[in-house]
Design a protein around this motif. Structure first.
Motif, PDB file in Angstrom:
ATOM      1  N   TYR A  16       1.062  -1.166  -0.439  1.00 38.07           N
ATOM      2  CA  TYR A  16       0.120  -0.085   0.147  1.00 38.07           C
ATOM      3  C   TYR A  16       0.825   0.838   0.147  1.00 38.07           C
ATOM      4  CZ  TYR A  16      -4.301  -2.431   1.182  1.00 38.07           C
ATOM      5  OH  TYR A  16      -5.209  -3.500   0.854  1.00 38.07           O
ATOM      6  N   SER A  17      -0.106   2.644  -0.706  1.00 43.62           N
ATOM      7  CA  SER A  17       0.840   3.735  -0.595  1.00 43.62           C
ATOM      8  C   SER A  17       1.263   4.146   0.990  1.00 43.62           C
ATOM      9  CB  SER A  17       0.311   4.475  -1.101  1.00 43.62           C
ATOM     10  OG  SER A  17      -0.961   4.681  -0.649  1.00 43.62           O
ATOM     11  N   PRO A  18       1.240   5.437   1.358  1.00 37.97           N
ATOM     12  CA  PRO A  18       1.343   5.579   3.110  1.00 37.97           C
ATOM     13  C   PRO A  18      -0.058   6.308   2.480  1.00 37.97           C
ATOM     14  CG  PRO A  18       3.673   6.569   1.763  1.00 37.97           C
ATOM     15  CD  PRO A  18       2.870   5.327   0.507  1.00 37.97           C
ATOM     16  N   GLU A  19      -0.470   6.699   1.502  1.00 33.17           N
ATOM     17  CA  GLU A  19      -1.761   7.745   2.055  1.00 33.17           C
ATOM     18  C   GLU A  19      -2.516   6.584   2.355  1.00 33.17           C
ATOM     19  OE1 GLU A  19       0.322   7.957  -0.971  1.00 33.17           O
ATOM     20  OE2 GLU A  19       0.598   9.869   0.096  1.00 33.17           O
ATOM     21  N   LEU A  20      -2.809   5.197   1.415  1.00 33.08           N
ATOM     22  CA  LEU A  20      -4.013   4.493   1.944  1.00 33.08           C
ATOM     23  C   LEU A  20      -3.641   3.902   3.534  1.00 33.08           C
ATOM     24  CD1 LEU A  20      -6.150   2.744   0.901  1.00 33.08           C
ATOM     25  CD2 LEU A  20      -4.098   1.471  -0.194  1.00 33.08           C
ATOM     26  N   LEU A  21      -1.745   3.702   3.700  1.00 28.11           N
ATOM     27  CA  LEU A  21      -1.640   3.065   5.092  1.00 28.11           C
ATOM     28  C   LEU A  21      -2.426   3.847   6.195  1.00 28.11           C
ATOM     29  CD1 LEU A  21       1.861   1.730   4.335  1.00 28.11           C
ATOM     30  CD2 LEU A  21      -0.266   0.793   5.064  1.00 28.11           C
ATOM     31  N   ARG A  22      -2.550   4.987   5.950  1.00 34.25           N
ATOM     32  CA  ARG A  22      -3.620   6.191   6.961  1.00 34.25           C
ATOM     33  C   ARG A  22      -4.350   6.427   6.929  1.00 34.25           C
ATOM     34  NH1 ARG A  22       1.288   9.406   8.490  1.00 34.25           N
ATOM     35  NH2 ARG A  22       2.498   9.700   7.155  1.00 34.25           N
ATOM     36  N   ASP A  23      -5.002   5.588   5.431  1.00 33.55           N
ATOM     37  CA  ASP A  23      -6.700   5.319   5.983  1.00 33.55           C
ATOM     38  C   ASP A  23      -6.691   4.067   6.338  1.00 33.55           C
ATOM     39  OD1 ASP A  23      -6.778   8.157   4.282  1.00 33.55           O
ATOM     40  OD2 ASP A  23      -6.806   7.021   2.548  1.00 33.55           O
ATOM     41  N   VAL A  24      -6.082   3.372   6.378  1.00 30.47           N
ATOM     42  CA  VAL A  24      -6.288   1.987   6.510  1.00 30.47           C
ATOM     43  C   VAL A  24      -5.902   2.183   8.704  1.00 30.47           C
ATOM     44  CG1 VAL A  24      -5.029  -0.445   7.535  1.00 30.47           C
ATOM     45  CG2 VAL A  24      -5.442   0.750   4.775  1.00 30.47           C
ATOM     46  N   ALA A  25      -4.950   3.282   9.035  1.00 31.66           N
ATOM     47  CA  ALA A  25      -4.302   3.157  10.560  1.00 31.66           C
ATOM     48  C   ALA A  25      -5.849   3.992  10.933  1.00 31.66           C
ATOM     49  CB  ALA A  25      -3.315   3.264  10.505  1.00 31.66           C
ATOM     50  N   HIS A  26      -6.721   4.501  10.331  1.00 30.04           N
ATOM     51  CA  HIS A  26      -7.335   5.949  10.519  1.00 30.04           C
ATOM     52  C   HIS A  26      -8.685   4.489  11.358  1.00 30.04           C
ATOM     53  CE1 HIS A  26      -9.654   9.433  11.701  1.00 30.04           C
ATOM     54  NE2 HIS A  26     -10.916   8.819  10.800  1.00 30.04           N
ATOM     55  N   TYR A  27      -9.124   3.789  10.148  1.00 29.53           N
ATOM     56  CA  TYR A  27     -10.134   3.131  10.092  1.00 29.53           C
ATOM     57  C   TYR A  27     -10.032   1.630  11.346  1.00 29.53           C
ATOM     58  CZ  TYR A  27     -12.936  -0.877   8.668  1.00 29.53           C
ATOM     59  OH  TYR A  27     -14.466  -1.887   8.251  1.00 29.53           O
ATOM     60  N   ALA A  28      -8.916   1.717  11.136  1.00 27.27           N
ATOM     61  CA  ALA A  28      -8.441   0.150  11.918  1.00 27.27           C
ATOM     62  C   ALA A  28      -8.873   0.753  14.330  1.00 27.27           C
ATOM     63  CB  ALA A  28      -7.208  -0.543  11.878  1.00 27.27           C
ATOM     64  N   GLU A  29      -8.155   1.881  13.349  1.00 22.06           N
ATOM     65  CA  GLU A  29      -8.421   2.574  15.170  1.00 22.06           C
ATOM     66  C   GLU A  29      -9.928   2.394  15.345  1.00 22.06           C
ATOM     67  OE1 GLU A  29      -7.523   4.009  18.322  1.00 22.06           O
ATOM     68  OE2 GLU A  29      -5.775   2.852  16.756  1.00 22.06           O
ATOM     69  N   ASP A  30     -11.150   3.722  14.640  1.00 22.92           N
ATOM     70  CA  ASP A  30     -11.961   3.656  14.526  1.00 22.92           C
ATOM     71  C   ASP A  30     -12.812   1.893  14.674  1.00 22.92           C
ATOM     72  OD1 ASP A  30     -11.827   6.245  14.293  1.00 22.92           O
ATOM     73  OD2 ASP A  30     -12.519   6.272  11.982  1.00 22.92           O
ATOM     74  N   LEU A  31     -12.521   1.770  13.764  1.00 24.51           N
ATOM     75  CA  LEU A  31     -12.949  -0.062  14.322  1.00 24.51           C
ATOM     76  C   LEU A  31     -12.676  -0.563  15.391  1.00 24.51           C
ATOM     77  CD1 LEU A  31     -14.614  -1.805  12.553  1.00 24.51           C
ATOM     78  CD2 LEU A  31     -12.946  -3.288  11.449  1.00 24.51           C
ATOM     79  N   ALA A  32     -11.774  -0.683  16.142  1.00 25.20           N
ATOM     80  CA  ALA A  32     -11.345  -1.256  17.174  1.00 25.20           C
ATOM     81  C   ALA A  32     -11.924  -0.027  18.553  1.00 25.20           C
ATOM     82  CB  ALA A  32     -10.026  -0.930  17.390  1.00 25.20           C
ATOM     83  N   GLU A  33     -11.654   0.773  18.550  1.00 21.65           N
ATOM     84  CA  GLU A  33     -12.938   1.326  19.771  1.00 21.65           C
ATOM     85  C   GLU A  33     -14.556   1.642  19.347  1.00 21.65           C
ATOM     86  OE1 GLU A  33     -12.301   5.899  18.447  1.00 21.65           O
ATOM     87  OE2 GLU A  33     -10.116   5.408  18.856  1.00 21.65           O
ATOM     88  N   HIS A  34     -14.755   0.946  17.941  1.00 21.67           N
ATOM     89  CA  HIS A  34     -16.586   0.410  17.921  1.00 21.67           C
ATOM     90  C   HIS A  34     -16.901  -0.568  18.322  1.00 21.67           C
ATOM     91  CE1 HIS A  34     -20.241  -0.063  16.040  1.00 21.67           C
ATOM     92  NE2 HIS A  34     -19.639  -1.566  16.092  1.00 21.67           N
ATOM     93  N   ARG A  35     -15.648  -1.965  18.434  1.00 22.09           N
ATOM     94  CA  ARG A  35     -16.345  -3.372  19.426  1.00 22.09           C
ATOM     95  C   ARG A  35     -15.736  -3.413  20.549  1.00 22.09           C
ATOM     96  NH1 ARG A  35     -13.280  -6.853  14.465  1.00 22.09           N
ATOM     97  NH2 ARG A  35     -14.583  -6.236  12.930  1.00 22.09           N
ATOM     98  N   GLU A  36     -14.733  -2.039  20.891  1.00 21.35           N
ATOM     99  CA  GLU A  36     -14.834  -1.904  22.239  1.00 21.35           C
ATOM    100  C   GLU A  36     -15.823  -1.598  22.957  1.00 21.35           C
ATOM    101  OE1 GLU A  36     -11.073  -0.104  22.605  1.00 21.35           O
ATOM    102  OE2 GLU A  36      -9.712  -1.868  22.405  1.00 21.35           O
ATOM    103  N   ARG A  37     -16.810  -0.334  22.523  1.00 23.38           N
ATOM    104  CA  ARG A  37     -17.915   0.126  22.961  1.00 23.38           C
ATOM    105  C   ARG A  37     -18.768  -0.750  22.986  1.00 23.38           C
ATOM    106  NH1 ARG A  37     -17.324   4.401  19.676  1.00 23.38           N
ATOM    107  NH2 ARG A  37     -18.434   3.360  18.052  1.00 23.38           N
ATOM    108  N   GLU A  38     -18.982  -1.359  21.552  1.00 26.34           N
ATOM    109  CA  GLU A  38     -20.102  -2.688  21.871  1.00 26.34           C
ATOM    110  C   GLU A  38     -19.628  -3.770  22.851  1.00 26.34           C
ATOM    111  OE1 GLU A  38     -22.880  -2.518  19.430  1.00 26.34           O
ATOM    112  OE2 GLU A  38     -21.965  -1.011  19.148  1.00 26.34           O
ATOM    113  N   ALA A  39     -18.945  -3.899  22.818  1.00 24.49           N
ATOM    114  CA  ALA A  39     -18.837  -5.422  23.619  1.00 24.49           C
ATOM    115  C   ALA A  39     -18.626  -4.408  24.873  1.00 24.49           C
ATOM    116  CB  ALA A  39     -16.766  -5.475  23.771  1.00 24.49           C
ATOM    117  N   ARG A  40     -18.506  -3.407  25.325  1.00 24.85           N
ATOM    118  CA  ARG A  40     -19.017  -2.553  26.719  1.00 24.85           C
ATOM    119  C   ARG A  40     -20.057  -2.377  26.643  1.00 24.85           C
ATOM    120  NH1 ARG A  40     -15.108   1.260  25.451  1.00 24.85           N
ATOM    121  NH2 ARG A  40     -16.149   2.124  24.608  1.00 24.85           N
ATOM    122  N   LEU A  41     -21.011  -2.360  25.889  1.00 22.70           N
ATOM    123  CA  LEU A  41     -22.552  -1.918  25.733  1.00 22.70           C
ATOM    124  C   LEU A  41     -22.631  -3.532  26.305  1.00 22.70           C
ATOM    125  CD1 LEU A  41     -23.245   0.552  23.333  1.00 22.70           C
ATOM    126  CD2 LEU A  41     -23.314   1.393  25.493  1.00 22.70           C
TER     127      LEU A  41
END
Length: 107
Positions: free
Chosen positions: A23-48
């Motif tokens: 992946y290009s640097p730009e795409l890697l940054r997009d993947v990193a941002h999405y992965a962080e958001d997805l991890a937060e979402h799954r942690e929130r769902e687990a807490r709920l």
């Protein structure tokens, strides 16, 4: 910052590493941002889900059958112009129902 490429975590699957390396640097940054958001979402769902389990009422209504969970609610279904009460609850992705009785038992 080092001029050497970073060392991937040991538990990261090889196919993911190979894919990310292409992946290009730009795409890697997009993947990193999405992965962080997805991890937060799954942690929130687990807490709920955990909080919901803690909030469940331990007492069972007197007329609740043994095979119906305490989280069940009563709904009314109309069948052939007659109205009936049903216990209804979620079981994973499915909605389960169990007959309770007629809405108007006299008529």
């Amino acid at each position: 910052m080092s001029y050497e490429p970073p060392t991937p975590p040991a538990d990261l699957p090889t196919d993911v590493i190979d894919t990310l390396n292409g992946y290009s640097p730009e795409l890697l940054r997009d993947v990193a941002h999405y992965a962080e958001d997805l991890a937060e979402h799954r942690e929130r769902e687990a807490r709920l889900a955990e909080a919901e389990e803690e909030d469940e009422i331990d007492e069972r209504p007197d007329d609740l059958p043994d095979d119906v969970p305490t989280k069940a609610t009563i709904t009314i279904k109309e069948i052939n112009d007659n109205r009936y009460y049903y216990w209804q609850w979620r079981d994973g992705d499915k909605i389960r129902s169990q007959y309770k009785g007629p809405v108007n038992p006299d008529g």
